[in-house]
Write a protein that holds these residues in place. Structure first.
Motif, short mmCIF file in Angstrom:
data_model
loop_
_atom_site.label_atom_id
_atom_site.label_comp_id
_atom_site.label_asym_id
_atom_site.label_seq_id
_atom_site.Cartn_x
_atom_site.Cartn_y
_atom_site.Cartn_z
N TRP A 1 0.69 -1.36 -0.23
CA TRP A 1 0.34 0.12 0.26
C TRP A 1 0.70 1.33 -0.85
O TRP A 1 0.73 2.15 -0.43
CB TRP A 1 -1.09 -0.01 1.11
CG TRP A 1 -2.30 -0.64 0.84
CD1 TRP A 1 -2.42 -1.71 1.21
CD2 TRP A 1 -3.50 -0.10 -0.24
NE1 TRP A 1 -3.70 -2.69 0.89
CE2 TRP A 1 -4.32 -1.52 0.51
CE3 TRP A 1 -3.63 1.06 -0.63
CZ2 TRP A 1 -5.60 -1.18 -0.40
CZ3 TRP A 1 -4.62 0.94 -1.31
CH2 TRP A 1 -5.56 0.14 -1.29
N TYR B 1 -9.46 -1.33 2.61
CA TYR B 1 -8.19 -1.33 1.96
C TYR B 1 -8.73 -3.27 0.47
O TYR B 1 -8.43 -3.87 1.10
CB TYR B 1 -6.92 -1.53 2.24
CG TYR B 1 -6.57 -0.25 3.36
CD1 TYR B 1 -5.46 0.70 2.60
CD2 TYR B 1 -6.64 -0.36 4.45
CE1 TYR B 1 -5.71 1.63 3.24
CE2 TYR B 1 -6.71 0.80 5.20
CZ TYR B 1 -5.15 2.18 4.65
OH TYR B 1 -5.96 2.93 5.45
N LEU C 1 -4.58 -1.98 -5.55
CA LEU C 1 -3.32 -2.03 -5.65
C LEU C 1 -2.28 -2.64 -7.33
O LEU C 1 -2.59 -3.04 -7.53
CB LEU C 1 -2.82 -3.36 -4.67
CG LEU C 1 -2.68 -3.24 -3.47
CD1 LEU C 1 -1.97 -3.94 -2.66
CD2 LEU C 1 -1.73 -1.77 -2.95
#
Length: 216
Positions: free
Chosen positions: A80, A146, A151
């Protein structure tokens, strides 16, 4: 000048076996490696967001290149940081905790998760402290935001994981790498701890980062 950071795993510490082994090798190469304690003196209120803020605060400035090694949950945090900060130029992820939340909640079961939510406390074994410690449910709520699908920054990434990982199945890393051409996965004959393949891990790190005793 490159800034190197190592992020340890969940319920671990900056004194873990891997952290110290890798730190000693960096020292032998005369390369500074920052290894923060991500428990930050308050494991109970741990969140991924807090870890990201703590690690980012170690960046020397907004332009100095940063390379991060992350283990387990520290590997997820490293991924992250690579997504959020353009100065992070490469990553080494050791048995990264991809899919960690869903796996953990599934392992706990619906009843225990509900109790955790209602009491705002779950006792977990902390390997760094060598005792049971509580963690707040905020850890779960924070981690839900998340999503791995976000990503997508093409940053050179090396994943090192044991084929017999009993905590995070290697299938998660295989899928993650297959969907991202900039990610290379090396499978090792080990479990989640990776302690029996530390020399191989260091050799891979050294090669990936092009480290030598003369590296600045």
């Amino acid at each position: 000048m490159v800034n190197y950071i190592y992020l340890h795993g969940f319920a671990s510490s900056n004194n873990s076996t891997k952290a110290q082994y890798i730190g000693n090798h960096f020292q032998n190469c005369q390369i500074p490696l920052t290894i923060p304690d991500l428990n930050d003196g308050n494991f109970s209120q741990l969140t991924l967001t807090r870890q990201l803020q703590q690690a980012a605060a170690l960046f020397p400035d907004a332009v100095t290149p940063v390379r991060i090694i992350g283990s387990s949950l520290g590997g997820l945090a490293a991924a992250w940081l690579g997504q959020q900060y353009s100065q992070v130029e490469s990553l080494v992820l050791l048995a990264p905790a991809l899919g960690f939340l869903d796996l953990w909640l599934s392992y706990l079961g619906e009843a225990q998760v509900k109790q955790w939510q209602e009491t705002d406390s779950l006792l977990v074994y902390h390997y760094g402290e060598r005792r049971m410690l509580p963690i707040h449910y905020q850890f779960v709520e924070d981690l839900k935001q998340y999503s791995l699908n976000q990503l997508n920054r093409p940053i050179p990434t090396l994943i090192l994981q044991g084929r017999y990982d009993e905590v995070i199945p290697i299938a998660f890393s295989r899928r993650y790498a297959s969907e991202r051409p900039w990610v290379k996965l090396i499978e090792l004959e080990s479990d989640h701890s990776l302690t029996n393949v530390l020399p191989q891990i260091w050799q891979a790190i050294q090669h990936f980062f092009n480290l030598s005793p003369s590296t600045p």
